[in-house]
Design an enzyme around this catalytic site. Sequence first.
Site: not given
Length: 280
Positions: A73, A110
């Site tokens: 990420k 997210d």
Amino acid sequence: MSSAEATEARRAAVLGSPIAHSLSPVLHRAAYAELGLTDWSYDRFEVNEAELPGFVEGLDGSWAGLSLTMPLKRAIIPLLDEISDTAASVEAVNTVVLTEDGRRKGDNTDIPGMVAALRERGLEKVEYAAVLGAGATASSALAALSTMCSGPVTAYVRTHARADEMRGWGERLGVEVHTADWAEAGHAFDAPLVIATTPAGATDALVPYVPDRPGTLFDVLYDPWPTSLAAAWAEQGGTVVGGLDLLVHQAVFQFAQFTGESRSPLAAMREAGRAALGLG
């Protein structure tokens, strides 16, 4: 012409290491099937940080997007042409859109996924909240809380270094963060919203502290489910939001960015995820 009418085969995939456990293919494929995107495919690839640049450089024009999980990420950021403010706020990208002109655009779904999962259960605003843990998911939780929590957030952590990190994230995200030692984590349950971001088993010892009338618990784990804490919380009549809720909501945002579709495959994704986890 909509993506449903497109004839060119399009590809997407989730990358990470380890990756065999990922439910992303199950969710995205269910969405394609539900909405008739017969020319779309979604796969998983075991890719570590060292392998990531070569993988990205090897993508051809058939690729529409990538989902990123750990440990990629942050590693993906230098390989992108631009990232959204949301992704920049937590220095984490879980979504890459590959545009027709060859640009790579990073985002983080997210954070809106957390907010959407809570809103689905009727929680729009809280006066204060608690976060259990201090890892990457905890920073995303703080980012989500920055949009819906009007007061302080108390983070329960195990080390002074983690406490410093969470206070630093709070300053960056505009959230008033207080920190407390993990030994005091039972006090977290006085908050109207508790977000548990810890690994499996970490909150089991906190079950005796669940109050008679708990508020909302957002436990980001999804396998095994329910966690001991989530089960005890539900037994006391509290609202429980689980990791599968987060997974499907963030996947819906990814799906929309990859395909350009306005129709939501949320129900189909959730049903497929529950089936894959054996939840019926």
